[in-house]
Design a protein around this motif. Sequence first.
Motif, PDB file in Angstrom:
ATOM      1  N   PHE A 111      45.323  70.152  60.035  1.00 21.28           N
ATOM      2  CA  PHE A 111      45.777  69.757  58.701  1.00 21.28           C
ATOM      3  C   PHE A 111      45.340  68.439  58.405  1.00 21.28           C
ATOM      4  O   PHE A 111      45.855  67.414  58.140  1.00 21.28           O
ATOM      5  CB  PHE A 111      47.080  69.944  58.260  1.00 21.28           C
ATOM      6  N   ASP A 164      49.447  72.463  52.717  1.00 15.94           N
ATOM      7  CA  ASP A 164      50.055  71.168  53.358  1.00 15.94           C
ATOM      8  C   ASP A 164      49.782  69.949  52.574  1.00 15.94           C
ATOM      9  O   ASP A 164      50.672  69.093  53.026  1.00 15.94           O
ATOM     10  CB  ASP A 164      48.970  71.009  54.833  1.00 15.94           C
ATOM     11  N   GLU A 206      57.310  70.769  60.097  1.00 17.25           N
ATOM     12  CA  GLU A 206      56.607  71.086  58.750  1.00 17.25           C
ATOM     13  C   GLU A 206      55.123  72.062  59.129  1.00 17.25           C
ATOM     14  O   GLU A 206      54.891  72.870  58.359  1.00 17.25           O
ATOM     15  CB  GLU A 206      55.727  69.745  58.400  1.00 17.25           C
ATOM     16  N   ILE A 224      54.810  75.260  56.871  1.00 14.38           N
ATOM     17  CA  ILE A 224      53.396  75.497  56.115  1.00 14.38           C
ATOM     18  C   ILE A 224      52.822  76.660  56.650  1.00 14.38           C
ATOM     19  O   ILE A 224      52.249  77.493  55.778  1.00 14.38           O
ATOM     20  CB  ILE A 224      52.425  74.032  56.395  1.00 14.38           C
TER      21      ILE A 224
END
Length: 706
Positions: free
Chosen positions: A512, A570, A690, A694
């Motif tokens: 990301f 993201d 995270e 995501i």
Amino acid sequence: MKQLLQSLKDGSTDVAEVPAPRAQAGQLLIRTSVSLVSAGTERMLVDFGKANLIKKARSQPDKVKMVLERMKTDGVLNTLDAVRSKLDQPLALGYCNVGTVLEARADGFEAGDRVVSNGKHAEIITVPRNLCAKIPANVSDDAASFTVLGAIGLQGIRLAQPTLGECVVVTGLGLIGLMTVQMLRAQGCRVLGIDFDPARLAMARSFGAEVVNPGAGEDVLARALAFSRGQGVDAVIITASTASNEPVSQAARMCRKRGRIVLVGVVGLELSRAEFFEKELTFQVSCSYGPGRYDAAYEEGGQDYPIGFVRWTEQRNFEAVLDLLSSGALDVAPLISHRYTIEAGGEAMDLLSSGQPSLGILLDYPSGEGTPERRVRLNGAAVTEPGRPARGVLGFLGAGNYASRVLIPTFKAAGAEMGAVVSSGGVSAVHFGKKFGFAQAATEESAVLDDAGIDTIVIATRHDAHARQVLSALRAGKHVFCEKPLCLTIDEIDEIESEARARPGQALMVGFNRRFAPQVVKMKSLLAPIASPKSFIITVNAGEIPADHWTQDPAVGGGRIIGEACHFIDVMRHLAGHPITGFTAQALGEHPTMPVHEDKTVITLTFADGSVGAIHYLANGHKGFPKERVEVFAAGRVLQLDNFRQLSGWGWPGFSKMKMWQQDKGQQAIAKAFFDTVREGQPCPIPLDEIIEISRRSIEIAESIR
């Protein structure tokens, strides 16, 4: 093994040492005995490669237009970098191969079968089953190598639909033209051959055709009229290669009323309506070997067409040509003009552009034995000495366009030691392995997973392989950087989460990269002091991708929400700084003109702090419009990021604009941050919570749309 490669940058050819490929499900692993150089196609590739950039551009005006449009949105430097990267990728030549099956992972074949295929000029090849055919015992390897070219001519004949006794003209007497002459004669047609080369005309005459040489001043139209007994010919099959419009115009003028013209070769296509209108002529372009060509489900997926509905597929055309060779109706021995060993393959390619007369050029291969070598040492000894623990030594799975252009250079710039690079075919692994200093190139994953000297794996393969490779790398004790997406299903994310949490000492990272872009970093710092909820709008002009592209297949690419829109989920999650609490997603309704609707979606996200955001992921826009825009409204202030080139602010004390001369989407920064984690034991730059959140939300959103 040895394989013949061509540089699109300068047209040079090289016989490279490449690791042997591994057969996948539905494929055959074949050891080559002989391959045929397709003089027309491969000469065009060589000439294109040797041309300068201006000539390359003139030969592909449609692609020049695409480049100019991209310059407007992505900038000149980024676009030129993409063009150079494309030209830097080596091209594996060849599509007329004969060999023996070493391993069959497809029904209908077994080890030891002699087969013809459209495989490359390489000692070991893998080919899907529908692009292979068994060779009759009385057909030699040399003769069988002409099968694929014969199938191209045969498909042109099938489209022309000649009947017994009709008179047919063949324009252009190269390999395909001369084989077409023989197949028409075998079908009971009278044939007139047209060419400028006296030797080829003599050969056509020996096969039973009448001939005409326009280069010797002979009147082609008068000769065709006499040949057709004053009626006009029934059909014309054009197998020539020229930029001139004359072959098509000439064909129209020599045809009878309602005659048929089939284009097999490559010629100018500025047609005269009057020439076609007055005679009600039929004009058709033939597509390669026949039905199934360029259909991924047929060629790669192995899904045959029912014979009751499609009598002649490309594979069945191969078999028909082999039957003609077996019966003696097709004689290709006179067509062989030169032969070289694969080691001298470069000389064979040089012959094509030398001006020296040539026709059928064969490449011979050694009769090897034993297990094919799937690893090749590139740049000296191993990067990590035995006994010394690895620290940031890289193993790369995948060496495609994005990996070679972006990921490998950025990881090298971040200070990685380049251990091994793996690709399915081996060609890109060797090319980019040499370019970026990898110690080894391979075609098997174990080259990186089982190597104790490699502690970090970068995964840049097709999306459906990601979950399995991430789990294998974690279980092998490696740090893992996976180019998005992490996986394609909820079951996969659950398994990866469990494995990663059980290994806190191993870093797991997903690519990301946009949250690491300098302008997004600036946005994050500006938003940090604002406690009140924020409103986000992200607009993505994603661009159309064909419905049959692998990224659109939910089982292979996951679709574009999982495969690309995850980037923007993201970015929004990062800027919000709080977990996602809910979502809605609405795609455009289904319509006959829109085969894919998932990539035209509006996604709304809500966050734990009360923030709300909308992602407009749209593939139905114009290419000239910027691809990505991020807007944030908060506490009486606004931020707008335009295509990662300019960040503008309204209402921010001390900040109004941040402009980049070149797009920077954070690829270098994410690589550096990840390698700091690996080398120095720092916390992972994106927390595991995270990454899982995501990835899970992206899958849930995609599933809600379907």
